[in-house]
Every structure is written in structure tokens, then in C-alpha cells.
Write a protein that holds these residues in place. Sequence first.
Motif, mmCIF file in Angstrom:
data_model
loop_
_atom_site.group_PDB
_atom_site.id
_atom_site.type_symbol
_atom_site.label_atom_id
_atom_site.label_comp_id
_atom_site.label_asym_id
_atom_site.label_seq_id
_atom_site.Cartn_x
_atom_site.Cartn_y
_atom_site.Cartn_z
ATOM 1 N N ALA A 177 0.814 -1.223 0.000
ATOM 2 C CA ALA A 177 0.000 0.000 0.000
ATOM 3 C C ALA A 177 0.844 1.268 0.000
ATOM 4 C CB ALA A 177 -0.962 -0.012 1.188
ATOM 5 N N ALA A 178 1.909 1.309 0.761
ATOM 6 C CA ALA A 178 2.741 2.523 0.822
ATOM 7 C C ALA A 178 3.394 2.805 -0.530
ATOM 8 C CB ALA A 178 3.807 2.378 1.909
ATOM 9 N N ASP A 221 -4.896 10.077 3.534
ATOM 10 C CA ASP A 221 -4.315 8.836 4.027
ATOM 11 C C ASP A 221 -4.379 7.798 2.917
ATOM 12 O OD1 ASP A 221 -3.381 6.653 5.413
ATOM 13 O OD2 ASP A 221 -5.248 6.310 6.498
ATOM 14 N N LEU A 222 -3.579 8.005 1.881
ATOM 15 C CA LEU A 222 -3.603 7.112 0.728
ATOM 16 C C LEU A 222 -3.160 5.701 1.079
ATOM 17 C CD1 LEU A 222 -2.255 9.223 -2.250
ATOM 18 C CD2 LEU A 222 -4.587 8.562 -1.747
ATOM 19 N N GLU A 223 -2.207 5.587 1.966
ATOM 20 C CA GLU A 223 -1.727 4.253 2.320
ATOM 21 C C GLU A 223 -2.864 3.417 2.912
ATOM 22 O OE1 GLU A 223 1.796 2.254 4.980
ATOM 23 O OE2 GLU A 223 2.039 4.329 4.321
ATOM 24 N N GLN A 279 1.168 6.868 -6.809
ATOM 25 C CA GLN A 279 0.015 7.718 -7.122
ATOM 26 C C GLN A 279 0.351 9.190 -6.895
ATOM 27 O OE1 GLN A 279 -3.607 7.081 -4.880
ATOM 28 N NE2 GLN A 279 -4.771 8.404 -6.244
ATOM 29 N N ARG A 280 0.918 9.514 -5.750
ATOM 30 C CA ARG A 280 1.258 10.917 -5.460
ATOM 31 C C ARG A 280 2.226 11.476 -6.505
ATOM 32 N NH1 ARG A 280 1.124 9.253 0.281
ATOM 33 N NH2 ARG A 280 -0.563 10.437 1.234
ATOM 34 N N THR A 324 -6.095 3.922 2.450
ATOM 35 C CA THR A 324 -7.073 3.696 1.385
ATOM 36 C C THR A 324 -6.625 2.560 0.481
ATOM 37 O OG1 THR A 324 -7.746 6.012 1.447
ATOM 38 C CG2 THR A 324 -8.261 4.782 -0.568
ATOM 39 N N TRP A 325 -5.337 2.519 0.131
ATOM 40 C CA TRP A 325 -4.836 1.446 -0.731
ATOM 41 C C TRP A 325 -4.865 0.101 -0.022
ATOM 42 C CZ3 TRP A 325 -5.136 1.264 -5.581
ATOM 43 C CH2 TRP A 325 -5.037 2.433 -6.348
ATOM 44 N N ALA A 374 0.759 4.168 -2.927
ATOM 45 C CA ALA A 374 0.467 5.565 -2.578
ATOM 46 C C ALA A 374 1.586 6.479 -3.075
ATOM 47 C CB ALA A 374 0.287 5.700 -1.070
ATOM 48 N N ARG A 375 2.835 6.044 -2.948
ATOM 49 C CA ARG A 375 3.970 6.836 -3.438
ATOM 50 C C ARG A 375 3.862 7.050 -4.950
ATOM 51 N NH1 ARG A 375 8.166 6.369 -6.448
ATOM 52 N NH2 ARG A 375 7.886 4.135 -6.776
ATOM 53 N N ASP A 433 -2.028 14.862 -1.383
ATOM 54 C CA ASP A 433 -0.854 14.782 -0.521
ATOM 55 C C ASP A 433 -1.234 14.661 0.954
ATOM 56 O OD1 ASP A 433 0.909 14.856 -2.632
ATOM 57 O OD2 ASP A 433 1.251 17.006 -2.506
#
Length: 184
Positions: free
Chosen positions: A14-15, A45-47, A21-22, A49-50, A18-19, A42
Motif C-alpha cells: 500500500a505505501a 491517508d492514501l496508504e 500515485q502521489r 485507502t490502498w 500511494a507513493r 498529498d
Amino acid sequence: MSAAEVRPAKPSDAAEIARIQRLTWRTAYAGLLGTEAIAELDAADLEGTWAETIEYPDSQVYLAAEGTFTVGYCVAGPAPREEAAAADGTQPEDAPGLIAALVVEPRWGRRGHGGRLLGTAAKDLRENGLSRGIAWVAQSDHATLSFYRRAGWNPDGTVRTLDTGRGTLREVRLTGTLEFELTR
């Protein structure tokens, strides 16, 4: 080129997703979405969400890798009814698959990763009894539109408009068979 592969994502990925995607949204989509939308991305909490998306039972998240580097991702699954409906709300006779996201980090572009991601997703959707796919693409994103056209997917006449916070973003829906070969 190092060995390239596509594999299902795990929650521990997930991290990295997210990286990607950003970074990709800042690089490739800032002009389409605006700085406000990028700033919200930015701060999100994308991590988390993923991690939830990877565990979601009706979709599959795939990762593209080159050597030891994760370079892109794809999210696919059965299309929700509202995504598959025609502009007038009528439902199609078939149940299409949805490519909800397909992103390759810009510095890894043009190396076949997008095609491998789409091909893997299409194969799995076919194995689940689907024969057609759909994807929503920004009307002004010529690179992505060209990518899907090389797979034989074309606009079906359905559009939607999304609020970006600074304006609107018009997307076109593309559709095509899940039996394809990408052409150059």
C-alpha cells in the motif's frame, strides 16, 4: 531492461502504491486536476485507502515491477451498475469489467508496463466470465487515450464531468473487448 513482471498486490504494498500515485499525479495530472486537488491528495491517508482497496473482495489490484522497482499499478473488477450504464441510465446487456485505475510512474513509461498491467487485468476479468471492459479517461489525456486505443478500446459516447475543486474535468468512457493485443 531488467526482468519485468505483474503480480497481485499485497496489503504491505500500500505505501508503494500511494507513493506512485502521489508522484504520478503531481507529474502528469497537475494541469488536469489543479494544485488544490493535488494538495488534498498529498494530505490524504492514501496508504490506508490502498490497503483497504487491496483487501476489497470485488476488485483486484495488480503491481508492475521492473527488477526490484515497483513501477505501476492497476485496479480492476466487475463494473458497478452506475459505471456501466449508458448516459440515459439504461443498463448494457452484458456486465463489463472496469479498469478503475492504471498508472505507471512517468520515468518507467514506454517500457510495456501499462500493457502488461492491462493484459493481466483483462485475462483475470475474462476468467471471471466477462468479455468487455470499460475505463474512464480525461478527455484531454491524449497519452492515456492513445494507449487504450492501441488495445482496441474506443469512446462509446458516454461522458461525465467531475468537480476538481478548481473547476471540472470531463472524462470519456472507453470500451473494448478483453481479448486484445496492444499494437505500437
